[in-house]
Design a protein around this motif. Structure first.
Motif, PDB file in Angstrom:
ATOM      1  N   ILE A 115       0.839  -1.210   0.000  1.00 23.28           N
ATOM      2  CA  ILE A 115       0.000   0.000   0.000  1.00 23.28           C
ATOM      3  C   ILE A 115       0.869   1.252   0.000  1.00 23.28           C
ATOM      4  O   ILE A 115       0.582   2.231  -0.705  1.00 23.28           O
ATOM      5  CB  ILE A 115      -0.959   0.005   1.211  1.00 23.28           C
ATOM      6  CG1 ILE A 115      -1.943  -1.170   1.149  1.00 23.28           C
ATOM      7  CG2 ILE A 115      -1.712   1.328   1.285  1.00 23.28           C
ATOM      8  CD1 ILE A 115      -2.884  -1.142  -0.029  1.00 23.28           C
ATOM      9  N   GLN A 119       1.588   4.442  -3.481  1.00 16.95           N
ATOM     10  CA  GLN A 119       1.044   5.779  -3.271  1.00 16.95           C
ATOM     11  C   GLN A 119       1.443   6.755  -4.377  1.00 16.95           C
ATOM     12  O   GLN A 119       0.749   7.745  -4.628  1.00 16.95           O
ATOM     13  CB  GLN A 119       1.469   6.332  -1.906  1.00 16.95           C
ATOM     14  CG  GLN A 119       0.848   5.609  -0.718  1.00 16.95           C
ATOM     15  CD  GLN A 119      -0.664   5.534  -0.798  1.00 16.95           C
ATOM     16  OE1 GLN A 119      -1.351   6.560  -0.917  1.00 16.95           O
ATOM     17  NE2 GLN A 119      -1.202   4.329  -0.760  1.00 16.95           N
ATOM     18  N   ASN A 261      -3.626   2.641 -10.806  1.00 20.45           N
ATOM     19  CA  ASN A 261      -4.518   3.763 -10.530  1.00 20.45           C
ATOM     20  C   ASN A 261      -5.198   3.503  -9.187  1.00 20.45           C
ATOM     21  O   ASN A 261      -6.107   2.682  -9.075  1.00 20.45           O
ATOM     22  CB  ASN A 261      -5.566   3.881 -11.643  1.00 20.45           C
ATOM     23  CG  ASN A 261      -6.399   5.142 -11.507  1.00 20.45           C
ATOM     24  OD1 ASN A 261      -6.802   5.532 -10.414  1.00 20.45           O
ATOM     25  ND2 ASN A 261      -6.670   5.795 -12.635  1.00 20.45           N
ATOM     26  N   ILE A 262      -4.752   4.204  -8.151  1.00 20.12           N
ATOM     27  CA  ILE A 262      -5.241   3.939  -6.797  1.00 20.12           C
ATOM     28  C   ILE A 262      -6.723   4.255  -6.662  1.00 20.12           C
ATOM     29  O   ILE A 262      -7.469   3.522  -6.002  1.00 20.12           O
ATOM     30  CB  ILE A 262      -4.429   4.748  -5.761  1.00 20.12           C
ATOM     31  CG1 ILE A 262      -2.955   4.349  -5.838  1.00 20.12           C
ATOM     32  CG2 ILE A 262      -4.961   4.500  -4.349  1.00 20.12           C
ATOM     33  CD1 ILE A 262      -2.061   5.120  -4.916  1.00 20.12           C
ATOM     34  N   GLU A 263      -7.178   5.335  -7.302  1.00 16.72           N
ATOM     35  CA  GLU A 263      -8.587   5.718  -7.180  1.00 16.72           C
ATOM     36  C   GLU A 263      -9.507   4.645  -7.763  1.00 16.72           C
ATOM     37  O   GLU A 263     -10.509   4.263  -7.156  1.00 16.72           O
ATOM     38  CB  GLU A 263      -8.830   7.056  -7.882  1.00 16.72           C
ATOM     39  CG  GLU A 263      -8.196   8.237  -7.167  1.00 16.72           C
ATOM     40  CD  GLU A 263      -8.551   9.557  -7.848  1.00 16.72           C
ATOM     41  OE1 GLU A 263      -9.418   9.540  -8.746  1.00 16.72           O
ATOM     42  OE2 GLU A 263      -7.960  10.576  -7.486  1.00 16.72           O
ATOM     43  N   LYS A 264      -9.173   4.132  -8.930  1.00 16.64           N
ATOM     44  CA  LYS A 264     -10.026   3.143  -9.594  1.00 16.64           C
ATOM     45  C   LYS A 264      -9.968   1.769  -8.916  1.00 16.64           C
ATOM     46  O   LYS A 264     -10.889   0.966  -9.058  1.00 16.64           O
ATOM     47  CB  LYS A 264      -9.634   2.998 -11.068  1.00 16.64           C
ATOM     48  CG  LYS A 264      -9.991   4.214 -11.912  1.00 16.64           C
ATOM     49  CD  LYS A 264      -9.651   3.968 -13.376  1.00 16.64           C
ATOM     50  CE  LYS A 264     -10.043   5.169 -14.231  1.00 16.64           C
ATOM     51  NZ  LYS A 264      -9.705   4.953 -15.670  1.00 16.64           N
ATOM     52  N   THR A 265      -8.901   1.503  -8.227  1.00 16.39           N
ATOM     53  CA  THR A 265      -8.728   0.184  -7.608  1.00 16.39           C
ATOM     54  C   THR A 265      -8.882   0.219  -6.086  1.00 16.39           C
ATOM     55  O   THR A 265      -8.616  -0.779  -5.414  1.00 16.39           O
ATOM     56  CB  THR A 265      -7.336  -0.389  -7.948  1.00 16.39           C
ATOM     57  OG1 THR A 265      -6.325   0.508  -7.454  1.00 16.39           O
ATOM     58  CG2 THR A 265      -7.159  -0.539  -9.454  1.00 16.39           C
ATOM     59  N   SER A 266      -9.323   1.346  -5.554  1.00 14.94           N
ATOM     60  CA  SER A 266      -9.373   1.517  -4.101  1.00 14.94           C
ATOM     61  C   SER A 266     -10.237   0.466  -3.398  1.00 14.94           C
ATOM     62  O   SER A 266      -9.871  -0.035  -2.330  1.00 14.94           O
ATOM     63  CB  SER A 266      -9.871   2.923  -3.745  1.00 14.94           C
ATOM     64  OG  SER A 266     -11.159   3.143  -4.289  1.00 14.94           O
ATOM     65  N   LEU A 269      -8.386  -2.780  -3.089  1.00 10.78           N
ATOM     66  CA  LEU A 269      -7.310  -2.662  -2.108  1.00 10.78           C
ATOM     67  C   LEU A 269      -7.868  -2.688  -0.686  1.00 10.78           C
ATOM     68  O   LEU A 269      -7.244  -3.245   0.225  1.00 10.78           O
ATOM     69  CB  LEU A 269      -6.518  -1.371  -2.345  1.00 10.78           C
ATOM     70  CG  LEU A 269      -5.849  -1.260  -3.716  1.00 10.78           C
ATOM     71  CD1 LEU A 269      -5.129   0.081  -3.854  1.00 10.78           C
ATOM     72  CD2 LEU A 269      -4.856  -2.402  -3.929  1.00 10.78           C
ATOM     73  N   ILE A 270      -9.053  -2.115  -0.502  1.00 15.28           N
ATOM     74  CA  ILE A 270      -9.713  -2.156   0.809  1.00 15.28           C
ATOM     75  C   ILE A 270     -10.098  -3.589   1.165  1.00 15.28           C
ATOM     76  O   ILE A 270      -9.915  -4.041   2.299  1.00 15.28           O
ATOM     77  CB  ILE A 270     -10.965  -1.245   0.819  1.00 15.28           C
ATOM     78  CG1 ILE A 270     -10.542   0.224   0.770  1.00 15.28           C
ATOM     79  CG2 ILE A 270     -11.825  -1.503   2.063  1.00 15.28           C
ATOM     80  CD1 ILE A 270     -11.692   1.189   0.553  1.00 15.28           C
ATOM     81  N   THR A 273      -6.943  -5.521   2.105  1.00 16.70           N
ATOM     82  CA  THR A 273      -6.517  -5.168   3.460  1.00 16.70           C
ATOM     83  C   THR A 273      -7.459  -5.760   4.495  1.00 16.70           C
ATOM     84  O   THR A 273      -7.021  -6.296   5.528  1.00 16.70           O
ATOM     85  CB  THR A 273      -6.449  -3.636   3.621  1.00 16.70           C
ATOM     86  OG1 THR A 273      -5.638  -3.083   2.584  1.00 16.70           O
ATOM     87  CG2 THR A 273      -5.873  -3.256   4.973  1.00 16.70           C
TER      88      THR A 273
END
Length: 309
Positions: A115, A119, A261-266, A269-270, A273
Motif C-alpha cells: 500500500i 502511493q 490507478n489507486i482511485e479506480k482500484t481503491s 485494495l480495501i 486489506t
C-alpha cells in the motif's frame, strides 16, 4: 474461442508449474539435499509459480493492470476462498505452532509495504528489488522457525521413486514450456476477453487470472485437510501470499515498472486489506472453525457483490 484458449492455457500453466516443482524436488532428493531445505524453498516458491509466470508475462507485454491485479486477486482469494473452505470442511484444528506470535507479521506487513509503495501510482524497479529482498528475509524466517512443518511437506512417494536424469530433464523442459506458453496465452486471451466484454484488464486479472492461478493453493489445502493436516494450510497460504507480494510482484516490477490507478482500484485494495486483517483476527483468537470460514467467505461475498450488482 478466447475462452477455450484461456482455459487450456491456464491448465497448461498450472500443470507446467507442477512438473517443475515435482522434478526440482526429485533432483534435490537425489542429491541428498535436506528435506528442510527442499521444503523451505518449494513451499515458499511452489504454489506461487503460476502467479509469477502470469504476472511476469503481463509485465513483459506492458499490461501493468493485469500483473498487479493478479497478485491482489490471488492474495484475496487465498485468504477468503481457500482458507474459508478449509475452515468450513476441516475438523477441529489445533496447530502446535503459535501462528499469531510467530507468523502474524507476515500476514499484514507485506500488505502495508504494498500500500505504501503504490502511493505514487507506480511500483518501480527499485520497489521490485525491495520486494525480492523481502522474499530473502522470509526464507531466513522459514529456516529459523519452520523446520518440522516444512519437512512434512516432502512427497514421500516421490522420495521412493527411482531417479532418472532423462525423465527429470524431459519433464522439466515440458514444465517450463507449458508454464511459459500457458502464461503467454493466458495474458493474450485474457486481453481479448476484456475487450470483448468491454471490461478493464484489471478486472480480468483480478478475477479470471488470479482465481485460476490460486487453484494450486486450493488443491494443496484440500488435500492437506483430507490427510488431517488442515493446520498446514494456514502457514502455506501465509507463505504463498508473502511470495505473491515479494517474488511475483517484485520480479514483474523488475521486468517493467508497474503503474496502478489507486482511485479506480481503491475498493479492491480495501478488500485485500480487510481480508488480511480478518485473517489476523482469526489467528489471534484461534477461530479455526466454521465461524472463521463463514467470516472469510463473507468478505469474499462483499467483493463479488460489488461487481455483480
Amino acid at each position: 474461442m478466447d475462452y477455450i484458449v484461456f482455459l487450456v492455457a491456464m491448465a497448461a500453466l498450472i500443470y507446467g508449474a507442477d512438473f517443475i516443482i515435482k522434478e526440482s524436488e526429485r533432483i534435490a532428493l537425489h542429491y541428498n539435499i535436506s528435506h528442510f531445505v527442499i521444503g523451505a524453498t518449494l513451499v515458499a516458491f511452489g504454489t506461487s509459480l503460476p502467479e509469477m509466470a502470469a504476472s511476469v508475462m503481463a509485465s513483459y507485454y506492458g499490461k501493468s493492470d493485469m500483473a498487479v491485479a493478479n497478485v491482489v486477486g490471488s492474495v484475496t482469494f487465498n485468504i477468503t476462498l481457500v482458507l474459508g473452505i478449509v475452515f468450513l470442511i476441516a475438523k477441529a484444528m489445533k496447530p502446535k505452532r503459535d501462528l499469531f506470535a510467530v507468523d502474524s507479521a507476515w500476514v499484514i506487513i507485506p500488505v502495508i509495504i504494498f500500500i505504501v509503495m503504490i502511493q505514487d501510482g507506480e511500483i518501480g524497479r527499485f520497489d521490485g528489488l525491495l520486494f525480492t529482498l523481502m522474499m530473502v528475509s522470509y526464507l531466513f524466517f522459514l529456516f529459523k522457525t519452520s523446520k518440522e512443518e516444512l519437512e512434512e511437506e516432502i512427497d514421500e512417494d516421490l522420495e521412493k521413486e527411482k531417479f532418472g536424469w532423462f525423465k527429470s530433464i524431459t519433464l522439466l523442459v515440458i514444465g517450463f514450456a507449458f508454464t511459459i506458453g500457458g502464461a503467454h496465452f493466458v495474458v493474450e486471451s485474457g486481453t481479448s476477453i476484456a475487450r470483448a466484454l468491454d471490461v478493464s484488464e484489471w478486472i480480468i486479472g483480478l478475477f479470471l487470472i488470479s482465481l485460476g492461478t490460486s487453484l494450486p493453493e486450493l488443491i494443496v489445502s484440500i488435500v492437506a485437510v483430507r490427510k488431517g493436516h488442515a493446520e498446514m494450510s494456514i502457514g502455506n497460504i501465509i507463505g504463498s501470499n508473502v511470495a505473491n507480494f515479494s517474488m511475483v510482484l517484485g520480479t514483474a516490477a523488475l521486468v517493467n515498472p508497474l503503474g496502478i490507478n489507486i482511485e479506480k482500484t481503491s475498493f479492491d485494495l480495501i478488500v485485500l486489506t480487510s481480508a488480511s486483517l480478518v485473517l489476523l483476527f482469526i489467528i489471534a483468537n484461534k477461530i479455526y472453525n466454521k465461524a472463521g470460514g463463514i467470516f472469510l467467505l463473507t468478505v469474499l461475498a462483499l467483493l463479488l457483490q460489488h461487481y455483480i450488482v
